[in-house]
Design a protein around this motif. Structure first.
Motif, mmCIF file in Angstrom:
data_model
loop_
_atom_site.group_PDB
_atom_site.id
_atom_site.type_symbol
_atom_site.label_atom_id
_atom_site.label_comp_id
_atom_site.label_asym_id
_atom_site.label_seq_id
_atom_site.Cartn_x
_atom_site.Cartn_y
_atom_site.Cartn_z
ATOM 1 N N VAL A 160 0.831 -1.205 0.000
ATOM 2 C CA VAL A 160 0.000 0.000 0.000
ATOM 3 C C VAL A 160 0.866 1.256 0.000
ATOM 4 N N ILE A 161 1.962 1.238 0.729
ATOM 5 C CA ILE A 161 2.872 2.392 0.742
ATOM 6 C C ILE A 161 3.393 2.663 -0.674
ATOM 7 N N MET A 182 -2.353 10.945 -12.824
ATOM 8 C CA MET A 182 -3.293 11.990 -13.215
ATOM 9 C C MET A 182 -4.547 11.446 -13.890
ATOM 10 N N VAL A 183 -4.720 10.105 -13.893
ATOM 11 C CA VAL A 183 -5.868 9.536 -14.619
ATOM 12 C C VAL A 183 -6.760 8.643 -13.762
ATOM 13 N N LEU A 184 -6.237 8.065 -12.686
ATOM 14 C CA LEU A 184 -7.008 7.109 -11.883
ATOM 15 C C LEU A 184 -8.164 7.802 -11.183
ATOM 16 N N GLN A 185 -9.380 7.281 -11.385
ATOM 17 C CA GLN A 185 -10.574 7.882 -10.798
ATOM 18 C C GLN A 185 -11.171 7.034 -9.677
ATOM 19 N N GLY A 189 -0.841 10.231 -0.389
ATOM 20 C CA GLY A 189 -1.090 9.910 -1.796
ATOM 21 C C GLY A 189 -2.415 10.451 -2.293
ATOM 22 N N ILE A 190 -3.472 10.268 -1.498
ATOM 23 C CA ILE A 190 -4.799 10.774 -1.878
ATOM 24 C C ILE A 190 -4.795 12.294 -1.914
ATOM 25 N N GLU A 191 -4.122 12.886 -0.949
ATOM 26 C CA GLU A 191 -4.058 14.342 -0.866
ATOM 27 C C GLU A 191 -3.359 14.945 -2.079
ATOM 28 N N SER A 192 -2.352 14.244 -2.596
ATOM 29 C CA SER A 192 -1.579 14.757 -3.732
ATOM 30 C C SER A 192 -2.220 14.458 -5.075
ATOM 31 N N ASN A 193 -3.185 13.552 -5.084
ATOM 32 C CA ASN A 193 -3.808 13.133 -6.334
ATOM 33 C C ASN A 193 -5.018 14.003 -6.663
ATOM 34 N N GLU A 194 -5.139 14.413 -7.922
ATOM 35 C CA GLU A 194 -6.234 15.305 -8.323
ATOM 36 C C GLU A 194 -7.312 14.612 -9.147
ATOM 37 N N ALA A 251 2.872 6.162 -5.581
ATOM 38 C CA ALA A 251 2.599 6.299 -7.020
ATOM 39 C C ALA A 251 1.388 7.186 -7.279
ATOM 40 N N LEU A 252 0.438 7.221 -6.340
ATOM 41 C CA LEU A 252 -0.769 8.045 -6.516
ATOM 42 C C LEU A 252 -0.433 9.516 -6.719
#
Length: 294
Positions: free
Chosen positions: A180-181, A191-194, A216-221, A186-187
């Motif tokens: 998970v780490i 820029m595409v994973l929804q 990871g979630i915080e950095s992912n848009e 990688a998250l």
């Protein structure tokens, strides 16, 4: 196999004779019975004549790695197939190798479902190594496939960081904290994973893993949907993830373990309600602007 091929030929004949005129063909090819290697070969030989081929599904058919080798050869030549579904089909490491290699060349398959197959870490590494070169697969499901930490690292490196996958379902594996780490890191570069399903993956009591997932979630848009159900979590980890949710209005679905406290559940639901309202308001404004331009 005989029944499937006969039905396929009957549909082809009906369309050729005009019996289906005006009716768009909607005939996913589904095999829901055990099929030997010779049967897979016969089916693959008949499929090129079915001009509307879009979905090929095998449910508990036990075609194994040899059967998948035949399907990989079909994928190499056929550009019509959009969905390949192999549920509990006895596909293992060797089959993942065949599939991984053909995915470096195929650019039309969009949905790949491999649930309940003993892929293991080695199989996921081979599959991911092919997917990193693929630009078409957007939906990938690897639920209950015996994936561990090494497989999780490969998913982070090859699939989350480098592929075009938009929906990723990993329920029922044992990816654990280490895997998970790697995925969380990688998250931040994705820029595409929804949609991401990490439910039932034995990492919730590790605070380091939860901190990495938060970051990871915080950095992912791009993420709008996250499922972390069936992972028992330490209270500090639950609190961290709740804070991330409050700062990510694009997250419209967020699921935690049902044994979390009632107050946490209420906060999650309240925040999701706010996020959904904000998304609807934003979409409405966008339509208004388009209307004015028109």
């Amino acid at each position: 196999c005989g029944g499937v091929v006969r039905k396929l030929r009957a549909e082809m004949a009906a369309h050729a004779e005009g019996e289906r005129e005006g009716q768009p063909p909607n005939f996913p090819v589904i095999v829901a019975e055990p099929m030997a290697y010779a049967g897979v070969q016969a089916l693959a030989a008949a499929l090129p004549a079915w001009r509307w081929l879009h979905q090929l599904s095998f449910w508990k058919s036990k075609i194994g790695d040899d059967g998948l080798m035949v399907l990989a050869e079909l994928l190499q030549k056929d550009t019509r197939l959009r969905t390949l579904e192999l549920l509990n089909a006895s596909v293992g490491v060797r089959g993942c190798g065949y599939l991984g290699r053909v995915l470096t060349q195929n650019d039309t398959l969009t949905n790949l479902i491999l649930d309940h197959n003993p892929l293991g870490d080695e199989g996921v590494v081979l599959l991911g190594d092919g997917l990193k070169w693929n630009s078409s697969v957007a939906f990938l499901s690897l639920q209950y496939c015996g994936v561990g930490a090494v497989g999780g690292e490969a998913i982070g490196k090859f699939i989350i960081r480098s592929s075009s996958v938009r929906e990723l379902y990993l329920k029922g594996n044992a990816i654990g904290p280490q895997g998970v780490i790697a995925m969380a890191q990688a998250l931040a570069k994705n820029m595409v994973l929804q949609k991401l399903d990490l439910s039932d993956n034995t990492f919730g009591i590790d605070l380091e893993a939860l901190e990495a997932l938060r970051d990871g979630i915080e950095s992912n848009e791009s993420l709008t949907w996250v499922d972390l159900h069936l992972n028992s979590m330490v209270p500090a980890g639950t609190a961290m993830l709740l804070e991330v949710l409050k700062g990510k209005p694009n997250l419209l679905e967020f699921r935690l373990y049902e044994r979390a406290s009632e107050s946490v559940f209420k906060e999650v639901l309240d925040q999701l309600t706010l996020n959904v309202k904000a998304a609807k308001k934003k979409a409405k404004k966008g339509k208004g602007r388009k209307g004015k331009k028109g």
